[in-house]
Scaffold this motif. Structure first.
Motif, PDB file in Angstrom:
ATOM      1  N   LYS B 154       0.836  -1.213   0.000  1.00  0.00           N
ATOM      2  CA  LYS B 154       0.000   0.000   0.000  1.00  0.00           C
ATOM      3  C   LYS B 154       0.869   1.261   0.000  1.00  0.00           C
ATOM      4  O   LYS B 154       0.566   2.227  -0.688  1.00  0.00           O
ATOM      5  CB  LYS B 154      -0.904   0.016   1.239  1.00  0.00           C
ATOM      6  CG  LYS B 154      -2.157  -0.805   1.050  1.00  0.00           C
ATOM      7  CD  LYS B 154      -3.120  -0.602   2.223  1.00  0.00           C
ATOM      8  CE  LYS B 154      -4.251  -1.639   2.116  1.00  0.00           C
ATOM      9  NZ  LYS B 154      -4.883  -1.904   3.405  1.00  0.00           N
ATOM     10  N   ALA B 155       1.931   1.225   0.775  1.00  0.00           N
ATOM     11  CA  ALA B 155       2.827   2.386   0.832  1.00  0.00           C
ATOM     12  C   ALA B 155       3.437   2.641  -0.545  1.00  0.00           C
ATOM     13  O   ALA B 155       3.499   3.777  -1.015  1.00  0.00           O
ATOM     14  CB  ALA B 155       3.918   2.156   1.875  1.00  0.00           C
ATOM     15  N   LEU B 156       3.875   1.558  -1.197  1.00  0.00           N
ATOM     16  CA  LEU B 156       4.479   1.704  -2.529  1.00  0.00           C
ATOM     17  C   LEU B 156       3.479   2.279  -3.527  1.00  0.00           C
ATOM     18  O   LEU B 156       3.810   3.175  -4.303  1.00  0.00           O
ATOM     19  CB  LEU B 156       4.963   0.347  -3.044  1.00  0.00           C
ATOM     20  CG  LEU B 156       6.195  -0.248  -2.369  1.00  0.00           C
ATOM     21  CD1 LEU B 156       6.560  -1.567  -3.062  1.00  0.00           C
ATOM     22  CD2 LEU B 156       7.382   0.709  -2.407  1.00  0.00           C
ATOM     23  N   GLU B 157       2.263   1.733  -3.504  1.00  0.00           N
ATOM     24  CA  GLU B 157       1.256   2.185  -4.475  1.00  0.00           C
ATOM     25  C   GLU B 157       0.957   3.664  -4.281  1.00  0.00           C
ATOM     26  O   GLU B 157       0.810   4.406  -5.252  1.00  0.00           O
ATOM     27  CB  GLU B 157      -0.018   1.343  -4.347  1.00  0.00           C
ATOM     28  CG  GLU B 157       0.160  -0.021  -4.998  1.00  0.00           C
ATOM     29  CD  GLU B 157      -0.943  -1.023  -4.628  1.00  0.00           C
ATOM     30  OE1 GLU B 157      -1.954  -0.594  -4.041  1.00  0.00           O
ATOM     31  OE2 GLU B 157      -0.750  -2.231  -4.917  1.00  0.00           O
ATOM     32  N   GLU B 158       0.893   4.086  -3.034  1.00  0.00           N
ATOM     33  CA  GLU B 158       0.621   5.493  -2.766  1.00  0.00           C
ATOM     34  C   GLU B 158       1.827   6.360  -3.144  1.00  0.00           C
ATOM     35  O   GLU B 158       1.682   7.384  -3.817  1.00  0.00           O
ATOM     36  CB  GLU B 158       0.291   5.655  -1.284  1.00  0.00           C
ATOM     37  CG  GLU B 158      -0.329   6.997  -0.988  1.00  0.00           C
ATOM     38  CD  GLU B 158      -0.470   7.239   0.505  1.00  0.00           C
ATOM     39  OE1 GLU B 158      -1.390   6.662   1.112  1.00  0.00           O
ATOM     40  OE2 GLU B 158       0.347   8.008   1.042  1.00  0.00           O
ATOM     41  N   ALA B 159       3.010   5.917  -2.731  1.00  0.00           N
ATOM     42  CA  ALA B 159       4.224   6.692  -3.015  1.00  0.00           C
ATOM     43  C   ALA B 159       4.444   6.848  -4.518  1.00  0.00           C
ATOM     44  O   ALA B 159       4.925   7.884  -4.989  1.00  0.00           O
ATOM     45  CB  ALA B 159       5.431   6.019  -2.362  1.00  0.00           C
ATOM     46  N   ALA B 160       4.067   5.821  -5.270  1.00  0.00           N
ATOM     47  CA  ALA B 160       4.279   5.827  -6.725  1.00  0.00           C
ATOM     48  C   ALA B 160       3.468   6.906  -7.430  1.00  0.00           C
ATOM     49  O   ALA B 160       3.764   7.262  -8.575  1.00  0.00           O
ATOM     50  CB  ALA B 160       3.954   4.450  -7.306  1.00  0.00           C
ATOM     51  N   GLN B 161       2.448   7.456  -6.732  1.00  0.00           N
ATOM     52  CA  GLN B 161       1.622   8.518  -7.329  1.00  0.00           C
ATOM     53  C   GLN B 161       2.388   9.844  -7.455  1.00  0.00           C
ATOM     54  O   GLN B 161       1.978  10.716  -8.222  1.00  0.00           O
ATOM     55  CB  GLN B 161       0.382   8.790  -6.452  1.00  0.00           C
ATOM     56  CG  GLN B 161      -0.470   7.571  -6.137  1.00  0.00           C
ATOM     57  CD  GLN B 161      -1.105   6.979  -7.366  1.00  0.00           C
ATOM     58  OE1 GLN B 161      -1.638   7.706  -8.188  1.00  0.00           O
ATOM     59  NE2 GLN B 161      -0.995   5.674  -7.530  1.00  0.00           N
ATOM     60  N   ALA B 162       3.451  10.027  -6.708  1.00  0.00           N
ATOM     61  CA  ALA B 162       4.200  11.294  -6.775  1.00  0.00           C
ATOM     62  C   ALA B 162       4.858  11.454  -8.141  1.00  0.00           C
ATOM     63  O   ALA B 162       5.120  10.473  -8.836  1.00  0.00           O
ATOM     64  CB  ALA B 162       5.260  11.333  -5.673  1.00  0.00           C
TER      65      ALA B 162
END
Lengths: 242, 242
Positions: B154-162
């Motif tokens: 989940k952290a990766l998926e969110e971080a990847a939005q930047a």
């Protein structure tokens, strides 16, 4: 790769038997024959070694002697006005990890911490140990020297010798760290930062009189222990370390 | 300039009476009539105010409402794998000073700290207070939100939005932070960093699969609490903040 700090004399030998704390450390790590490790003299030279024997002693044979690969190309000295005890310890540990060459502390007008000479001597031993331990953990080839100077003026005069001497000041708004770093070539940098209460205006003028650039670290007020570490990180970035 | 955090509703008024902790703080500071102070909503808006009266209440009149001047132009989110307690607290305080927009924590394979949901809720309150206090002290216009995500994925998926998602990895030697930052324009950055024991190789591959850049922070091994702060400092420098 595991690294052991030894004296320069030991580093010059072809075969080295680990002694004392290093031997104990090797035992904890269960070092095996044919494994590769590094010997460092803490002054920028290292030797790539192979473990030849583990019993009854750890014997290393030197494969290659070289300048420490993990040392940054730019030499950054941290000049930090004496803060309260745990803050300087924090800065010594972190600045060592980040690649600082030396950490120098000194009194300024607003320093709260005023240790006497005897307690200072004891502290200095402790500080040097913190630097050694952080150097080992972070894989440095140099153990940064921690020093105390007796006056702000002495600190300024010494810091001014660097190619790029910079004083970090929260009331400076025009000159950024980048403007200073972009202004000329350099291989040595001094970063001077204040105590909890900041520098007095006349102290800033004293630095400027010696040709030291006064720079901002942005529009947020950094704590006295944050500013030097932020600046070391930025200088290492600017110098192409990462 | 002294700043008080208030809610957005209060910030919209023409005259404001300080209440609760803010009033107590004003008393400690011996705020005087005609002095200027800032009201901030902690979400990026602020109001420049003048003290109109100090008795029986502190009354401020709003002179100018504006976007908070102290906020950086680039939004940097810190994604840090859950470390032992005092380390995350340290990172929250320092990342707030350095201008981070949010601090997000999450579990990874090698995390030692595994708090249950109940203790996590309590910790989160404490963490948010640390961010608020650091925001006030450093003059931020935004109080960074501290969040916990339930999984690394989940952290990766969110971080990847930047615009610029970066994972800091000590075993990466080719791609530097600078190479990533120089590769394109960005206004949002995610900085993902590991726990005490670092990332597992497959966790790094997981990030790469989502288009996240894997970068080195140089040839020294940084502690888990040093790496994100070094990276925030470097990104702010790269973005022209100082």
């Amino acid at each position: 790769m595991t690294r052991f700090f030894v004296d320069s004399h030991t580093l010059a030998m072809e075969r080295v038997a680990l002694a004392g704390e290093n031997a104990a450390h090797a035992k904890v790590l269960r070092l095996k024959a044919s494994e590769q490790v590094l010997l460092c003299d803490g002054q920028g030279m290292e030797a790539l070694c192979q473990v030849e024997a583990t019993q009854p002693e750890y014997i290393l044979s030197v494969l290659e002697r070289r300048r420490a690969l993990s040392e940054p190309g730019v030499k950054v000295r941290v000049y930090m006005a004496l803060p309260k005890a745990e803050k300087l310890e924090h800065v010594i540990q972190k600045a060592t990890e980040l690649g600082a060459e030396q950490i120098v502390t000194f009194p300024t007008a607003r320093c709260v911490s005023r240790p006497d000479e005897k307690s200072l001597k004891k502290k200095l031993e402790r500080w040097q140990k913190i630097a050694a331990s952080a150097a080992e953990q972070s894989g440095r080839g140099v153990i940064p020297e921690v020093r105390v100077l007796s006056s702000y003026q002495k600190a300024l005069e010494e810091a001014a010798q660097a190619d790029m001497p910079i004083l970090l000041y929260e009331n400076e708004h025009a000159t950024t760290l980048r403007m200073a770093l972009d202004s000329k070539e350099y291989s040595t940098v001094s970063l001077i930062s204040g105590p909890e209460g900041g520098f007095e205006e006349k102290e800033v003028a004293q630095a400027q009189a010696l040709g030291i650039r006064v720079c901002t670290l942005g529009r947020r007020i950094l704590r006295c222990e944050t500013a030097p570490l932020c600046a070391v990180s930025a200088v290492m970035y600017a110098a192409g370390e990462y």
